[in-house]
Design a protein around this motif. Structure first.
Motif, PDB file in Angstrom:
ATOM      1  N   UNK A 234       0.804  -1.220   0.000  1.00  0.00           N
ATOM      2  CA  UNK A 234       0.000   0.000   0.000  1.00  0.00           C
ATOM      3  C   UNK A 234       0.832   1.264   0.000  1.00  0.00           C
ATOM      4  N   UNK A 235       2.010   1.199   0.607  1.00  0.00           N
ATOM      5  CA  UNK A 235       2.870   2.389   0.684  1.00  0.00           C
ATOM      6  C   UNK A 235       3.365   2.824  -0.680  1.00  0.00           C
ATOM      7  N   UNK A 236       3.291   1.933  -1.674  1.00  0.00           N
ATOM      8  CA  UNK A 236       3.708   2.301  -3.016  1.00  0.00           C
ATOM      9  C   UNK A 236       2.917   3.453  -3.595  1.00  0.00           C
ATOM     10  N   UNK A 237       1.768   3.748  -3.000  1.00  0.00           N
ATOM     11  CA  UNK A 237       0.957   4.880  -3.471  1.00  0.00           C
ATOM     12  C   UNK A 237       1.703   6.196  -3.312  1.00  0.00           C
ATOM     13  N   UNK A 238       2.720   6.226  -2.445  1.00  0.00           N
ATOM     14  CA  UNK A 238       3.509   7.437  -2.267  1.00  0.00           C
ATOM     15  C   UNK A 238       4.505   7.662  -3.405  1.00  0.00           C
ATOM     16  N   UNK A 239       4.815   6.627  -4.178  1.00  0.00           N
ATOM     17  CA  UNK A 239       5.826   6.730  -5.237  1.00  0.00           C
ATOM     18  C   UNK A 239       5.190   7.281  -6.510  1.00  0.00           C
ATOM     19  N   UNK A 240       5.686   8.388  -7.038  1.00  0.00           N
ATOM     20  CA  UNK A 240       5.093   8.961  -8.257  1.00  0.00           C
ATOM     21  C   UNK A 240       5.017   7.976  -9.417  1.00  0.00           C
TER      22      UNK A 240
END
Length: 456
Positions: A260-266
């Motif tokens: 889910x934290x991948x949502x922070x990666x452009x």
């Protein structure tokens, strides 16, 4: 035991010195890890006795016996399971949280800590596109988050279906690659899984439509998607499934514990389209948001539904519920998950986010994504290796042509024994294969090359 004296003073200095030395390790060594039960229990036997021991003696046992028998998940050489890479800031502040003995149950006794935790939750909710009304709490891990969220899904579904569910067990639509905690949670909550086939290991709206075609689905209360499966890092069709959930009135839960934290990666943002439709969403900061163990962010679109499910009533708790609602701004984390007692485990993340800024997190996540992409290309160029699928996130699956399961085990064991890497094999469609799990931003590509060279 509870006062500062000469012995305590010396113990404080010794323990802080040990912690400082550990914190200053860059990079963190892998350590050799597992020893036999016979060895460990023999060396620990009798250490706890009726009489006191000198603190330095006990600390010495930890440093010489216990610590070396633990594989360091925060080492850049730890490439199995899902690694950890807590920032130095988060580790330091975890010491502050522990030393302060914060009881993070309610606004009454921990208002400052809870307000700070909620600002960190707000950062995550905003990144996920959830509405301003979204809220929740931090729990121990993805299993606890999934259990708490699906309990709310069950109760909300039961109210929606009413008499139509009488005498029947609610069902939840899941894919074949759902995390093991989902199936376990459904069993604990006395719900059944309606498992849909996913030929590409990705839950899509079309796969669900095909899976439920011709079935009686009047007992379905929820559907679960994964934003980054643990084994392969696959992101489900969040937009399509979210829309389908709205169509049927199902609760839409997204398990983003790992990915889910991948949502922070452009570079990954577009893959998470539809996450904003989630009724509940979990994300483990102790994975890809670089917080210490153990920490899971649990968010609800409508927190009042969670509060109706999880609030515990007892005479000694009446005082914490006075005034605790959205209107006053007071917030009791204990009302939003199955727990009561809880440590303020979101504070280390809050501190590190504030110290480093969100952009630093975006950049660190991008490093792991780029490591996976470079590794995939390296595998493509290596004759004895085959890439199993293009990586969505930081997990890379590959096969070594001609190897048996015993070959993979021997390869992984040799790499660990020699201190090169911890990279246990996994299974893919019943076949034993190799697996990289990239998370630590300091894992070097020359290490990846060395690991792959050992397959020759």
């Amino acid at each position: 035991m509870h006062s500062v004296n000469q012995t305590t003073d010396a113990m404080v200095r010794s323990v802080l010195a040990y912690a400082e030395n550990r914190l200053r390790m860059t990079p963190v060594p892998l350590d050799r890890g597992t020893r036999t039960p016979q060895e460990l229990y023999r060396e620990l036997d009798g250490l706890i006795r009726d009489q006191a021991r000198q603190p330095d003696e006990v600390l010495g046992v930890y440093s010489s016996v216990i610590a070396p028998s633990i594989i360091s998940a925060d080492s850049p050489r730890f490439l199995g399971f899902i690694p950890a890479a807590p920032t130095k800031a988060s580790l330091l502040f975890d010491m502050v949280v522990s030393s302060a003995s914060i009881q993070g149950i309610s606004w009454l006794e921990a208002s400052g800590a809870i307000a700070a935790e909620n600002t960190a939750l707000r950062v995550i909710a905003d990144e996920a596109g959830m509405p301003g009304s979204a809220g929740g709490c931090f729990v121990s891990g993805g299993s606890a988050g999934n259990l708490s969220a699906l309990a709310v899904a069950r109760e909300t579904g039961k109210r929606r279906l009413g008499d139509a569910l009488a005498g029947r067990r609610p069902r939840v639509v899941v894919g074949e690659d759902a995390h093991s905690s989902i199936v376990n949670t459904l069993r604990l909550l006395e719900m059944d899984a309606l498992v849909v086939r996913t030929p590409d290991h990705r839950v899509t709206a079309d796969a669900i439509r095909a899976g439920i075609d011709g079935l009686d689905i009047s007992d379905v209360v929820a559907v679960v998607c994964t934003s980054g499966t643990t084994n392969a890092g696959i992101i489900d069709d969040l937009a399509g499934v979210g829309a389908l959930a709205r169509e049927h009135g199902w609760w839409f839960h997204v398990d983003g514990a790992y990915g889910g934290s991948g949502v922070f990666a452009p570079s990954l943002k577009a893959k998470y389209a539809g996450l904003e439709l989630a009724d509940s969403f979990i994300l483990d900061p102790h994975k890809w948001l670089f917080a210490p163990f153990d920490c899971c962010a649990l968010l609800y679109r409508e927190p009042a539904l969670a509060k109706a499910t999880h609030t515990q009533d007892a005479s000694y708790l009446d005082v914490i519920h006075t005034g605790a609602d959205r209107e006053t701004g007071e917030w009791n984390p204990t009302d939003y998950a199955y727990h009561l007692t809880r440590r303020a485990r979101g504070l280390p993340l809050w501190f590190s986010l504030a110290v480093h800024g969100i952009d630093a997190y975006r950049e660190a996540i991008e490093v792991a994504v780029d490591l996976a992409r470079q590794t995939a290309r390296l595998i493509d160029r290596t004759p004895q290796l085959e890439l199993i699928r293009e990586p969505d996130l930081g997990v890379v699956l590959f096969r070594r042509i001609g190897w048996s399961p015993a070959d993979y085990d021997a390869w992984a064991q040799a790499l660990h024994t020699e201190g090169i890497a911890f990279i246990p094999p996994t299974k893919w469609e019943g076949e034993t294969v190799g697996r990289f799990a990239f998370l630590h931003p300091h894992t070097p590509m020359w290490l990846v090359q060395e690991i792959l060279d050992r397959t020759a």
